[in-house]
Motif scaffolding. Structure first.
Motif, PDB file in Angstrom:
ATOM      1  N   ARG A   1      -8.713  -3.143   7.375  1.00 60.13           N
ATOM      2  CA  ARG A   1      -8.832  -3.169   5.911  1.00 60.13           C
ATOM      3  C   ARG A   1      -7.482  -2.873   5.272  1.00 60.13           C
ATOM      4  NH1 ARG A   1     -11.492   1.441   4.352  1.00 60.13           N
ATOM      5  NH2 ARG A   1      -9.841   1.954   2.875  1.00 60.13           N
ATOM      6  N   MET A   2      -7.167  -3.609   4.201  1.00 58.56           N
ATOM      7  CA  MET A   2      -5.926  -3.401   3.453  1.00 58.56           C
ATOM      8  C   MET A   2      -6.266  -2.961   2.029  1.00 58.56           C
ATOM      9  SD  MET A   2      -4.245  -4.895   5.982  1.00 58.56           S
ATOM     10  CE  MET A   2      -4.434  -6.229   7.177  1.00 58.56           C
ATOM     11  N   ASP A   3      -5.538  -1.987   1.514  1.00 54.83           N
ATOM     12  CA  ASP A   3      -5.764  -1.473   0.166  1.00 54.83           C
ATOM     13  C   ASP A   3      -4.595  -1.835  -0.742  1.00 54.83           C
ATOM     14  OD1 ASP A   3      -8.005  -0.315   1.283  1.00 54.83           O
ATOM     15  OD2 ASP A   3      -7.086   1.672   1.498  1.00 54.83           O
ATOM     16  N   TYR A   4      -4.920  -2.131  -2.020  1.00 51.41           N
ATOM     17  CA  TYR A   4      -3.914  -2.606  -2.966  1.00 51.41           C
ATOM     18  C   TYR A   4      -4.119  -2.010  -4.353  1.00 51.41           C
ATOM     19  CZ  TYR A   4      -3.971  -6.430   0.500  1.00 51.41           C
ATOM     20  OH  TYR A   4      -3.962  -7.166   1.655  1.00 51.41           O
ATOM     21  N   ILE A   5      -3.050  -2.027  -5.138  1.00 46.65           N
ATOM     22  CA  ILE A   5      -3.105  -1.841  -6.588  1.00 46.65           C
ATOM     23  C   ILE A   5      -2.620  -3.140  -7.232  1.00 46.65           C
ATOM     24  CG2 ILE A   5      -2.057  -0.674  -8.572  1.00 46.65           C
ATOM     25  CD1 ILE A   5      -4.018   1.140  -7.297  1.00 46.65           C
ATOM     26  N   ASP A   6      -3.408  -3.660  -8.163  1.00 43.99           N
ATOM     27  CA  ASP A   6      -2.984  -4.844  -8.909  1.00 43.99           C
ATOM     28  C   ASP A   6      -2.226  -4.360 -10.135  1.00 43.99           C
ATOM     29  OD1 ASP A   6      -2.723  -7.540  -9.477  1.00 43.99           O
ATOM     30  OD2 ASP A   6      -4.549  -7.597 -10.676  1.00 43.99           O
ATOM     31  N   GLY A   7      -0.907  -4.266 -10.006  1.00 43.90           N
ATOM     32  CA  GLY A   7      -0.059  -3.707 -11.049  1.00 43.90           C
ATOM     33  C   GLY A   7       0.305  -4.714 -12.118  1.00 43.90           C
ATOM     34  N   PRO A   8       1.050  -4.288 -13.109  1.00 49.45           N
ATOM     35  CA  PRO A   8       1.420  -5.169 -14.218  1.00 49.45           C
ATOM     36  C   PRO A   8       2.300  -6.339 -13.797  1.00 49.45           C
ATOM     37  CG  PRO A   8       2.555  -3.053 -14.377  1.00 49.45           C
ATOM     38  CD  PRO A   8       1.527  -2.906 -13.311  1.00 49.45           C
ATOM     39  N   ASP A   9       3.012  -6.191 -12.670  1.00 48.69           N
ATOM     40  CA  ASP A   9       3.895  -7.272 -12.211  1.00 48.69           C
ATOM     41  C   ASP A   9       3.473  -7.835 -10.862  1.00 48.69           C
ATOM     42  OD1 ASP A   9       4.522  -4.861 -10.998  1.00 48.69           O
ATOM     43  OD2 ASP A   9       6.662  -5.287 -10.855  1.00 48.69           O
ATOM     44  N   GLY A  10       2.182  -7.682 -10.526  1.00 49.03           N
ATOM     45  CA  GLY A  10       1.683  -8.285  -9.294  1.00 49.03           C
ATOM     46  C   GLY A  10       0.977  -7.299  -8.383  1.00 49.03           C
ATOM     47  N   LEU A  11       0.594  -7.788  -7.218  1.00 44.15           N
ATOM     48  CA  LEU A  11      -0.194  -7.015  -6.261  1.00 44.15           C
ATOM     49  C   LEU A  11       0.722  -6.102  -5.442  1.00 44.15           C
ATOM     50  CD1 LEU A  11      -3.209  -6.882  -5.306  1.00 44.15           C
ATOM     51  CD2 LEU A  11      -2.539  -8.431  -3.453  1.00 44.15           C
ATOM     52  N   TYR A  12       0.346  -4.815  -5.357  1.00 45.75           N
ATOM     53  CA  TYR A  12       1.101  -3.828  -4.591  1.00 45.75           C
ATOM     54  C   TYR A  12       0.293  -3.388  -3.366  1.00 45.75           C
ATOM     55  CZ  TYR A  12       4.811  -3.149  -8.021  1.00 45.75           C
ATOM     56  OH  TYR A  12       5.894  -3.344  -8.838  1.00 45.75           O
ATOM     57  N   PHE A  13       0.946  -3.392  -2.240  1.00 48.07           N
ATOM     58  CA  PHE A  13       0.355  -2.919  -0.987  1.00 48.07           C
ATOM     59  C   PHE A  13       0.304  -1.391  -0.984  1.00 48.07           C
ATOM     60  CE2 PHE A  13       1.283  -1.173   3.237  1.00 48.07           C
ATOM     61  CZ  PHE A  13       0.272  -1.716   4.008  1.00 48.07           C
ATOM     62  N   LEU A  14      -0.841  -0.837  -0.597  1.00 49.53           N
ATOM     63  CA  LEU A  14      -0.960   0.620  -0.452  1.00 49.53           C
ATOM     64  C   LEU A  14      -0.903   1.034   1.013  1.00 49.53           C
ATOM     65  CD1 LEU A  14      -3.708   1.596  -3.068  1.00 49.53           C
ATOM     66  CD2 LEU A  14      -1.234   1.910  -3.238  1.00 49.53           C
TER      67      LEU A  14
END
Length: 338
Positions: free
Chosen positions: A289-302
């Protein structure tokens, strides 16, 4: 015909996550197909491995009282039950934290030539350490990474804290590099809180990563090898009542896990594509499983979770159900393609 006969489901661990691991292992063992395999539940903690229950093919589950649990012979990965020596020919690893998620258990099994459900020893070690994993992925162009600072116990924490606030700003996330289930994590809003947060993270291990806080919606997605290709499961959005997705939010009902995520198809497909690419780039195996934050300038890997939670309420089983898959058939796929 099944590839394997005797499957050892290994749970418990040497980390703070051992109780969660037990719940994951018990659920997984209960869902493995006993018309195809005999299932043996191994509780492993601090070097002692004991058989706690077994369910032979087409038979009832038998449990062993704590004082009468047969000990696993680690010389050949076997156990003797009622005078019968049983050799395990496959390991389903459900240990969250060391040694089942950081490559140590995988290394033991690799030396014995025993197939297992998770990533290799090398990939597990890389993926388990948050800083190492980000470093391994940093040159890819399909996902973003929050700026960070690496801290090792013994460094001048006061100086590190001051420089980090100056370069990364606030808020910050302080995390043990090799922990899970949000143990040891703090979200820091004030500069004067950072030193204490670093010390708290050191309670879980000798190295810490401090990341710039990225605001946005949180998503998670899982990938696995289905025998032909890397497949992905539906995306989940995590909406927490707390400041972030901490232990309380994860395990005590202080979050909503929306599955499938209520997002447009293009965003969902993008997250799934990124997940499959990371899985392939790292050389993963099993379900990851991969976790992310969808930030203001795109998808960020957690982070990557190579041994994701597998309780009935965990994220991956929810994804499996949302995909319209049967959990037992899904586990068959993982086992037969390991």
């Amino acid at each position: 015909m099944a590839k394997y006969n005797n499957i050892a489901v290994i749970y418990g661990s040497d980390s703070s996550e051992w109780e969660v691991s037990c719940r994951s292992g018990e659920f997984t063992a209960s869902r493995i197909d006993d018309t195809r395999y005999s299932i043996f539940e191994i509780f492993a903690r601090f070097g002692k491995w004991y058989l706690v229950a077994m369910r032979k093919k087409d038979s009832m589950r038998v449990t062993f009282p704590e004082e009468a649990r047969p000990e696993v012979d680690k010389n050949d990965f076997s156990v003797t039950v009622y005078g019968e020596k049983i050799k395990f020919d496959y390991a389903y690893i459900m240990q969250h934290g060391a040694p089942g998620e950081n490559g140590l258990l995988q290394g033991y099994l690799e030396m014995l030539g025993i197939p297992f459900s998770s990533c290799s020893a090398f990939v597990s070690a890389v993926a388990f350490d948050k800083y190492s994993c980000k470093s391994y992925l940093k040159d890819v162009d399909y996902v973003n990474f929050a700026p960070d600072t690496f801290v090792r116990k013994g460094m001048d924490i006061k100086a590190v804290a001051a420089k980090t606030v100056e370069t990364l700003g606030l808020p910050l996330f302080v995390k043990p590099t090799d922990g899970g289930s949000s143990f040891g994590i703090t979200k820091v809003h004030k500069a004067e809180e950072l030193e204490e947060a670093i010390s708290f993270a050191f309670s879980e291990g000798p190295t810490v990563i401090i990341e710039k806080g990225i605001s946005g919606r949180e998503f998670t997605c899982a990938a696995y090898f289905d025998g032909n290709k890397v497949s992905t499961l539906p995306v989940i959005e995590i909406v927490t009542d707390n400041d972030y997705f901490d232990y309380e939010a994860k395990y005590n009902g202080h979050s909503k896990e929306i599955c499938p995520a209520q997002i447009d198809e293009s965003k969902s497909a993008h997250i799934q594509e990124v997940t499959a690419k990371i899985y392939a780039h790292l050389g993963c195996k099993g379900v990851v499983r991969m976790d992310y934050i969808d930030g203001p300038d795109g998808l960020y890997f957690l982070e990557v979770n190579t041994i994701p939670g597998m309780t009935s309420a965990s994220l991956v089983p929810k994804m499996v159900r949302a995909a319209g898959l049967d959990i037992t058939a899904f586990l068959n796929t993982l086992i037969e393609n390991s």
